[in-house]
Enzyme design. Structure first.
Site, PDB file in Angstrom:
ATOM      1  N   THR A 122       0.842  -1.207   0.000  1.00 47.28           N
ATOM      2  CA  THR A 122       0.000   0.000   0.000  1.00 47.28           C
ATOM      3  C   THR A 122       0.877   1.257   0.000  1.00 47.28           C
ATOM      4  O   THR A 122       1.673   1.408  -0.925  1.00 47.28           O
ATOM      5  CB  THR A 122      -1.065  -0.032   1.107  1.00 47.28           C
ATOM      6  N   GLU A 140       1.192  -3.377   4.463  1.00 44.51           N
ATOM      7  CA  GLU A 140       0.319  -2.204   4.612  1.00 44.51           C
ATOM      8  C   GLU A 140       1.156  -0.934   4.864  1.00 44.51           C
ATOM      9  O   GLU A 140       2.380  -0.979   4.895  1.00 44.51           O
ATOM     10  CB  GLU A 140      -0.682  -2.484   5.749  1.00 44.51           C
ATOM     11  N   HIS A 141       0.446   0.162   5.123  1.00 45.10           N
ATOM     12  CA  HIS A 141       1.065   1.493   5.173  1.00 45.10           C
ATOM     13  C   HIS A 141       2.146   1.644   6.251  1.00 45.10           C
ATOM     14  O   HIS A 141       2.118   1.008   7.298  1.00 45.10           O
ATOM     15  CB  HIS A 141      -0.021   2.541   5.423  1.00 45.10           C
ATOM     16  N   ASP A 142       3.094   2.512   5.976  1.00 42.21           N
ATOM     17  CA  ASP A 142       4.093   2.962   6.960  1.00 42.21           C
ATOM     18  C   ASP A 142       4.940   1.834   7.534  1.00 42.21           C
ATOM     19  O   ASP A 142       5.274   1.865   8.730  1.00 42.21           O
ATOM     20  CB  ASP A 142       3.411   3.748   8.097  1.00 42.21           C
TER      21      ASP A 142
END
Ligand code: UDP
Length: 219
Positions: A122, A140-142
């Site tokens: 992402t 996923e993010h970060d």
């Protein structure tokens, strides 16, 4: 000008899974089929699934503009050793990415990655060198992912997680989302067993299994 020669290094289970993705990718780029080979130091046959298998020595000796390799061997330690050998010999690294991989915003992936079909990355993600993301896995993010990290099929890495070098995330494992400034950390060389549900940091070099994941004590 002599054309580049591309290789999938490793002609066993991992490599045979990667080769068709590599073929499709190079076909899209117009690279002739004969410019893609397997490389294996202990070849089981001269041809595997219709592809030539060269030893590393023969690969290096083959005439080519550039010699390009993707390391399709699941063992992270072996990947690192072979990456060093290739680099010392002036071999370059290419990445293999299935056509249906989804990559969103601000994602950096280091050289030599393998992104299998149905992988999703992402947003705002940093991934190191020679990453393997097997079928249906996601990041996923970060998240920050180190070098030589391996995701087995269906590994689920939720947001705000740090995965250090050489870690292995087993098939179907779920890593709980961390928090901004307080990420969940999977330590260097740690192994997360298949199906594990990881809710806390995992110390370097350890193996965790189960739901919730606990340290595996070997007797
Ligand atoms: N291999 C190699 N050079 C090495 C170590 C391994 O060419 O220094 C090859 C080995 O001959 C085998 C493959 O890498 O064909 C590894 O296959 P394995 O079944 O052990 O694992 P996987 O395909 O799952 O990574």
């Amino acid at each position: 000008m002599i054309a580049d020669l591309f290789a999938v290094y490793g002609a066993s289970g991992c490599g045979r899974g990667v080769m068709p993705i590599a073929e499709q990718q190079l076909r899209r780029l117009g690279v002739p089929a004969e410019r893609l080979v397997f490389v294996d130091d202990r070849p089981s046959a001269a041809v595997v699934n219709g592809r030539r298998v060269l030893t590393y020595r023969d690969f290096l000796a083959s005439s080519a503009g550039r010699h390009q390799v993707v390391l399709a061997i699941a063992d992270a330690g072996l990947r690192e050793t072979l990456a060093q050998r290739c680099r010392d010999d002036g071999v370059e690294f290419w990445s293999v990415r299935a056509a249906n991989v989804v990559v969103m915003d601000d994602v950096e992936v280091g050289e030599g990655a393998i992104l299998s079909p149905f992988v999703t990355l992402t947003s705002n993600i940093r991934i190191g060198r020679h990453f393997h993301a097997n079928l249906y896995s996601y990041v996923e993010h970060d998240c920050i992912v180190g070098d030589f990290v391996t995701f087995a099929p269906g590994a689920k890495c939720n947001g705000n997680i740090v995965i250090e070098d050489h870690a292995y995330i087993g098939s179907g494992a779920v890593l709980k989302q961390g928090r901004p400034g307080r990420p969940l950390v999977i330590g260097r060389g740690a192994v997360v067993g298949m199906g594990a549900v990881v809710t806390k940091d995992v110390a370097p070099g350890t193996t965790v299994v189960g739901n919730p994941a606990k340290l595996l004590v070997k007797v």
